[in-house]
Design a protein around this motif. Structure first.
Motif, PDB file in Angstrom:
ATOM      1  N   ARG B 667       9.520   5.776 -11.091  1.00 16.28           N
ATOM      2  CA  ARG B 667       8.941   5.882 -12.429  1.00 16.28           C
ATOM      3  C   ARG B 667       8.695   7.338 -12.832  1.00 16.28           C
ATOM      4  N   ALA B 668       8.261   8.143 -11.868  1.00 16.49           N
ATOM      5  CA  ALA B 668       8.044   9.558 -12.180  1.00 16.49           C
ATOM      6  C   ALA B 668       9.383  10.227 -12.476  1.00 16.49           C
ATOM      7  N   VAL B 669      10.393   9.904 -11.680  1.00 12.94           N
ATOM      8  CA  VAL B 669      11.721  10.491 -11.890  1.00 12.94           C
ATOM      9  C   VAL B 669      12.270  10.067 -13.255  1.00 12.94           C
ATOM     10  N   ALA B 670      12.051   8.781 -13.605  1.00  9.65           N
ATOM     11  CA  ALA B 670      12.533   8.304 -14.908  1.00  9.65           C
ATOM     12  C   ALA B 670      11.871   9.084 -16.046  1.00  9.65           C
ATOM     13  N   ARG B 719       2.192   8.841 -14.545  1.00  5.63           N
ATOM     14  CA  ARG B 719       1.435   8.184 -15.626  1.00  5.63           C
ATOM     15  C   ARG B 719       2.294   8.029 -16.863  1.00  5.63           C
ATOM     16  N   ALA B 720       3.074   9.067 -17.164  1.00  7.23           N
ATOM     17  CA  ALA B 720       3.958   8.997 -18.340  1.00  7.23           C
ATOM     18  C   ALA B 720       4.981   7.876 -18.149  1.00  7.23           C
ATOM     19  N   GLY B 721       5.537   7.795 -16.955  1.00  2.04           N
ATOM     20  CA  GLY B 721       6.527   6.754 -16.674  1.00  2.04           C
ATOM     21  C   GLY B 721       5.914   5.370 -16.748  1.00  2.04           C
ATOM     22  N   LEU B 722       4.659   5.248 -16.285  1.00  5.00           N
ATOM     23  CA  LEU B 722       4.002   3.952 -16.283  1.00  5.00           C
ATOM     24  C   LEU B 722       3.634   3.497 -17.686  1.00  5.00           C
ATOM     25  N   ARG B 723       3.214   4.456 -18.504  1.00  7.18           N
ATOM     26  CA  ARG B 723       2.746   4.067 -19.844  1.00  7.18           C
ATOM     27  C   ARG B 723       3.846   3.409 -20.657  1.00  7.18           C
ATOM     28  N   ALA B 724       5.094   3.749 -20.342  1.00  6.83           N
ATOM     29  CA  ALA B 724       6.193   3.167 -21.116  1.00  6.83           C
ATOM     30  C   ALA B 724       6.709   1.873 -20.482  1.00  6.83           C
ATOM     31  N   SER B 725       6.083   1.400 -19.404  1.00  7.15           N
ATOM     32  CA  SER B 725       6.620   0.213 -18.721  1.00  7.15           C
ATOM     33  C   SER B 725       5.692  -0.987 -18.881  1.00  7.15           C
ATOM     34  N   ILE B 787      -0.580  -1.431  -6.103  1.00  6.91           N
ATOM     35  CA  ILE B 787       0.744  -1.986  -6.363  1.00  6.91           C
ATOM     36  C   ILE B 787       1.816  -0.984  -5.945  1.00  6.91           C
ATOM     37  N   LEU B 788       1.749   0.219  -6.504  1.00  5.58           N
ATOM     38  CA  LEU B 788       2.639   1.284  -6.057  1.00  5.58           C
ATOM     39  C   LEU B 788       1.859   2.123  -5.064  1.00  5.58           C
ATOM     40  N   ASP B 789       2.555   2.997  -4.363  1.00  5.91           N
ATOM     41  CA  ASP B 789       1.848   3.910  -3.472  1.00  5.91           C
ATOM     42  C   ASP B 789       2.047   5.325  -3.996  1.00  5.91           C
ATOM     43  N   ALA B 790       1.223   5.688  -4.980  1.00  6.72           N
ATOM     44  CA  ALA B 790       1.367   6.998  -5.613  1.00  6.72           C
ATOM     45  C   ALA B 790       1.040   8.123  -4.634  1.00  6.72           C
ATOM     46  N   GLU B 791      -0.005   7.887  -3.825  1.00  8.98           N
ATOM     47  CA  GLU B 791      -0.428   8.885  -2.851  1.00  8.98           C
ATOM     48  C   GLU B 791       0.698   9.107  -1.820  1.00  8.98           C
ATOM     49  N   GLY B 792       1.275   8.021  -1.333  1.00 10.81           N
ATOM     50  CA  GLY B 792       2.379   8.107  -0.375  1.00 10.81           C
ATOM     51  C   GLY B 792       3.570   8.829  -0.986  1.00 10.81           C
ATOM     52  N   ALA B 793       3.805   8.589  -2.274  1.00  9.83           N
ATOM     53  CA  ALA B 793       4.937   9.211  -2.953  1.00  9.83           C
ATOM     54  C   ALA B 793       4.727  10.732  -3.062  1.00  9.83           C
TER      55      ALA B 793
END
Lengths: 247, 852
Positions: B667-670, B719-725, B787-793
């Motif tokens: 999502r961040a890459v997108a 966050r930007a990627g998530l807001r659009a999903s 749900i996602l692992d943002a910290e791991g990412a």
């Protein structure tokens, strides 16, 4: 605006304009929704809807605004909310004459406590304006503008768009409330609900609107046919390895 | 008496019993960690029961609840009741139907016998009333029901003398919001019981780290003894490739599974997805019937053979009565084989199972141990697990899993960090219907619960503000759940409190649609699946093919139908693997890749991983093919493979980091791509990596692709990627329900399915009015952490070596898995318009076509 029948215009905000009498028609506002479903939320949709209606009045220069039933989501609301709704409607009354038609959500009291005097039907330019929750009168040659059904195009995920259903006998106006998913115009249920009103007016057509866009969408029956197309319902989103080439 | 019973019934105490009993007797909080079938339940109950016996003998047994047993499963309660009631009966200590009522002596009610009671959401009203009149001494309940009991004025006094709280399956609770709720509820109970307090006993299967689970049980800073009896049971694992080819077909998997179940005894077949359980059972039954028919040379099989061929299906979407009858048939030995999803992983007594077959593995060490542990459930018996690999990735994953289990490396759990929806609900539970409590007191109680140890006072106050009608973005709400008088939170009476009593709980309301055949409830289907069903469609449910007769309101009516299904089975989310397992998989890949040149890969796999030669050769071949076309991703450097897919750029990022990390990275890459190129981007993720498909003509240069893997500004891009999903809106619905912002039920009935839509529209308005609204922040937290692992990412990006960008001449073998899975989500730029446009084009086409 799109002129769908002589003197009848559809707007991209889901409202209808009768040019002959300069009447603006909006359906199913469901004001007070947030409180009436028991959510701990401000009345977000009230100011939003009122602003939208005010803008439409300004743009069309409407002499009157007809609210086509289900103006409020229920009648047992707090005095505070009732006052807020009255104030919202007063803002519109400063701009034009406002008529409220009672719908099923106005209940036995027909919404009078909040909305003031309400009507069951009105007639403008040979069209009957009514909410549409009761079956249509069996008179030949009548034409009606109704709400109640919340027609909408469901386009996958949680995405929907307002849709008008139109033939020579009836125009179904989409809901203004942002909180309803609406009745999918591609469904069997929508066909059945419109049928008694559409009788004698030819095959009903669809017009789908989104801000800035008005799209005639062909016949309702065609959309139903498309919906039965399995490939469309279950799109195989995967690529497979076939279409792959090197860069 | 208890001692006498023990002498008679426990010949030789097991290790967990030897270690735990003294702790229980000394009333020390403790966590017992051991596999199922090692007698830990009895170890937890005995000391408390012994105290009950003492109380009875000393004539101080009051009609009050002394022991609370909490389980995440409603069905398990009945099971344990049997295990607890039996010893009590044998000690002649259990209330008989006509036992005397308590006597009034020395001014108080005294009892001679012990009552047990089960209180869950299923308990009938009549039984609840009885329970209030004569409270059970041993109460078996769920976290949700306990929360409710503690909020009911009439019940509170029956819980004031609780002496022991036993929490079963702690490992399953600790990582979830249900667990967060339980941790708060236990602190509320501690307030009620006062300084005397109660002993906390946790029962857990193998998890890591144990200290974290212990802290969850007892709260931070409180001592908790750990009884570590892991690895007690002998287990035997076998890994088998279903096919030497790329991917096994369903009939091939069914045939392989059937080959194992043909041996004597009972088998449990686990799949990872519900729909696969349905299909597999169907295929296995067809294959078994076919086989039996061939042997008897008869078209019509004798009834006995037909019965033997019958294969049961068990998953959580099936109606409870259907599941219970299946469990009973399995116990009685009427069914030899059951195909299930995770539904039979925990608890539920299913009798003796001889072998467990895992289709494609169990996505982790803990689940593998838990599932295989369902077999050989007898002292001294060896548990048998067979992993059937459906493809080559499964083989590597299975090898890594079994190796990790051998090294005692276990998936780590994390506790949800101060979930605000759960906190808000608890705040309301503390004052309903008309109690009062100071804000500072709430704060100090909440901080004693481990998941809320780092709760900030401002977060608590923000929750109280919205619950008391503070609204959002400067506009007040018309509805309140609680009152706030200065620094005191107050209950607002019966009517307002009804919202809590009807809506408490943290389990997401999936709002399935009922499926009925001739009036019988068969199960539930996903709403989104039903919305695409039509009359006449044929699909599989409960192992049988069904044709849709009618779809109405919230119900699908079906009839049995023989013939091939015309629509796919519904999908549900596949669980991702843990970062620990992902790292182990990286090690296997690296190990093979390093030994390809000298031909030592196969012997190495045989020696270190205990693989059979056939499977080892498939694995080595797989990695060799990848190495020849591209590079072998092993977790150290991201391998970026650039392709053109149907004329549009599609790029696969091989991370080897696990699905939850990949979901965040994708999502961040997108979002980063979208900043450079305004187009729709479809993403799909799996445990190995993720694919981004651009709706554009050209991709990027190698340097540009590499630059996307960068730790800088990762959080804001995500966050930007998530807001659009869609992901956020979906979860906001559950969070708004738990946080009592939007109700699920009102005036005794469930609010319609529109709830989902309300929540989506409400989320958009809330975030616009106040991006800091507690439940908006909670939605981001839940999605990013649970749900996602943002910290791991973020950690992944920080430790990465420079990415390797390759342009393979054809799709590489490691890419097949991602390509065969469908798109998980779209990060949209033109969202709705694009979809309508596509549909519009189809409509126009249809209008033009002459065939009408």
């Amino acid at each position: 605006m799109l002129e769908i029948l002589p003197q009848i215009y559809l707007r991209d905000d889901g409202m209808l304009f009768l040019a002959a009498t300069r009447t603006l028609v909006a359906a199913d506002l469901h004001l007070g929704y947030e409180e009436l479903i028991g959510a701990v939320l401000p009345l977000f949709s009230l100011s939003e809807t009122v602003s939208c209606l005010a803008r439409a009045i300004r743009q069309t220069g409407a002499l009157e605004l007809v609210l086509l039933g289900d103006v409020i989501h229920g009648s047992r609301m707090s005095e505070r909310t009732a006052r807020a709704i009255r104030e919202g409607l007063d803002r519109l009354r400063e701009r034009t004459v406002v008529f409220a038609i009672a719908g099923n959500h106005e209940g036995a009291g027909r919404g009078r406590l909040v909305l003031g005097p309400t009507h069951e039907t009105l007639e403008r330019d040979g069209w009957i304006l009514t909410h549409g929750d009761e079956p249509p009168p069996q008179t030949s040659g009548r034409r009606a503008v109704i709400g109640h059904l919340h027609p909408a195009l469901h386009c996958g995920g949680s995405r929907t768009a307002q849709a008008f259903i139109v033939n020579r006998s009836v125009v179904v106006v989409p809901a203004q409330t942002p909180f309803s998913p609406g009745l999918d115009v591609g469904s069997e249920a929508a066909r059945a609900a419109v049928a008694p009103w559409a009788r004698g007016g030819g095959r009903p057509k669809l017009v789908v609107v989104t801000p800035g866009r008005i799209r005639p969408f062909g016949f309702m029956s065609d959309l139903r046919r498309l919906r039965k197309d399995r490939a469309l319902r279950f799109p195989q989103a995967s690529f497979g390895t076939k279409g792959i080439t090197s860069t | 008496m208890v001692t006498a019973w023990c002498r008679e019934h426990i010949a030789e105490p097991t290790l967990p019993q030897r270690l735990a009993l003294p702790l229980g007797i000394a009333r020390k909080d403790h966590l017992i960690v051991s596999p199922t079938g090692t007698g830990k339940t009895l170890a937890a109950f005995l000391p408390a029961i012994s105290r009950l016996a003492h109380a009875r003998d000393g004539d101080v047994l009051f009609p009050r609840t002394n022991i609370i047993y909490i389980s995440p499963l409603r069905a398990l309660g009945y099971d344990i009741e049997y295990n607890v009631r039996r010893p009590l009966r044998e000690m002649e200590f259990l209330e008989r139907p006509n036992s005397p009522r308590p006597e009034l002596r020395r001014g108080r009610l005294r009892e001679r016998v012990v009552r047990t009671g089960v209180r869950t959401g299923d308990t009938p009203v009549e039984e609840r009333r009885l329970m209030l009149a004569r409270p059970p001494h041993i109460l078996m309940t769920t976290p949700e029901s306990l929360a409710l009991l503690l909020a009911l004025t009439s019940y509170r006094k029956t819980l004031a003398l609780v002496d022991t709280v036993i929490v079963d399956e702690v490992h399953a609770l600790a990582a979830s919001k249900r667990g967060a709720q339980l941790s708060l509820v236990l602190e509320s109970l501690a307030e009620l019981t006062g300084p005397r307090g109660f002993t906390r006993v946790g029962l857990s299967a193998t998890v890591a780290p144990l200290e974290r689970v212990a802290e969850f049980l007892c709260g931070p800073g409180r001592p908790c003894e750990i009884v570590d009896a892991r690895g007690l049971r002998a287990m035997h694992f076998a890994i088998e490739a279903v096919t030497p080819g790329v991917f096994a077909t369903m009939p091939a998997i069914a045939a392989a599974a059937l080959a194992h179940t043909r041996e004597d005894g009972t088998s449990l077949v686990f799949t990872n997805v519900r729909s696969q359980a349905e299909r597999l059972a169907h295929e296995m039954e067809q294959a078994a019937l076919h086989e039996a028919a061939e042997i008897t040379f008869a078209a019509e099989l004798p009834p006995k053979e037909r019965r033997n061929a019958r294969i049961g299906v068990h998953h959580s979407a099936l109606e409870r009565s259907v599941r219970h009858s299946l469990e009973a048939r399995l116990r009685k030995g009427e069914l030899r084989t059951v195909v299930c999803s995770a539904s039979l992983e925990l608890g539920v007594d299913i009798g003796y199972i001889d072998r467990v077959i895992l289709i494609g593995g169990a996505r982790g060490m803990t689940s593998t141990l838990q599932r295989v542990g369902r077999s050989g459930h007898r002292p001294g018996a060896v548990a048998h697990g067979i992993i059937l690999a459906q493809d080559r990735d499964d083989l590597i994953e299975a090898a890594a899993t079994i190796h990790a289990i051998g090294q005692l490396a276990i998936d780590e759990i994390t506790l949800p960090r101060a979930p605000l929806d759960v906190l808000a609900q608890w705040v309301v539970s503390c004052v309903v219907p008309d109690r009062r409590i100071e804000v500072c007191e709430l704060f100090s109680i909440a901080r004693r619960a481990a998941p809320f140890a780092e709760l900030s006072e401002s977060d608590l106050r923000a929750c109280i503000a919205y619950l008391s009608g503070g609204g959002a973005g400067g506009e007040e709400a018309g509805v309140r759940r609680i009152g706030l008088e200065g620094e005191t939170v107050v209950g607002l009476g019966r009517d307002v409190s009804a919202a809590f009593y009807e809506n408490s709980g943290t389990i997401p309301d999936e709002q399935g649609v009922n499926v009925r055949s001739q009036g019988d409830l068969l199960g539930r289907l996903d709403e989104s699946f039903v919305s695409s069903l039509h009359e006449g469609d044929v699909f599989i449910l409960s192992g049988r093919t069904m044709r849709v007769k009618e779809i109405r309101d919230a119900e699908v009516r079906v009839e049995p139908f023989s013939g091939r299904p015309t629509v796919p089975v519904w999908s549900s989310h596949l669980k991702g693997i843990s970062p620990q397992l992902a790292a182990e998989i990286g090690l296997v890949r690296r190990g093979i890749a390093e030994r390809l040149d000298d031909g030592m890969a196969v012997p190495w796999l045989e020696r270190v991983y205990g693989m059979h030669r056939i499977e080892a050769e498939i694995m080595a071949e797989y990695v060799a093919q990848q190495a020849a076309l591209s590079a072998v991703p092993d977790g150290r450097a991201c391998v970026i493979e650039c392709y053109m897919m149907d004329g549009k750029p599609g790029t696969v990022f091989h991370t080897c980091a696990g699905r939850r990390v990949n979901e965040a990275l994708a999502r961040a890459v997108a979002a980063r791509i979208q900043r450079r190129r305004d187009c729709d981007i479809r993403i799909t993720t799996d445990d190995a990596g993720f694919l981004v498909a651009l709706d554009a003509r050209e991709g990027f240069t190698d340097a540009e692709w590499s630059a996307l893997i960068d730790p800088r500004d990762f959080e804001s891009d995500l966050r930007a990627g998530l807001r659009a999903s869609h992901l956020l809106r979906r979860h906001f619905r559950f969070i708004a329900n738990t946080g009592l912002l939007v109700l699920r039920r009102a005036a005794g009935r469930k609010l319609s399915g529109r709830n989902r839509w309300q929540a989506g529209a409400i989320f958009d308005r809330l975030i616009a009015a106040d991006p800091d609204f507690p439940l908006v922040r909670e939605t981001f937290r839940t999605v990013c952490r649970d749900i996602l692992d943002a910290e791991g990412a973020r950690r992944y990006l920080e430790r990465q070596a420079a990415p390797i960008v390759v342009h393979p001449p054809a799709a590489t073998p490691f890419t097949f898995g991602i390509l065969s899975s469908s798109f998980a989500d779209t990060v949209q730029s033109a969202d709705r318009e694009t979809v309508i446009e596509a549909l519009h084009a189809r409509v126009l086409e249809l209008t033009k076509s002459p065939k009408r």
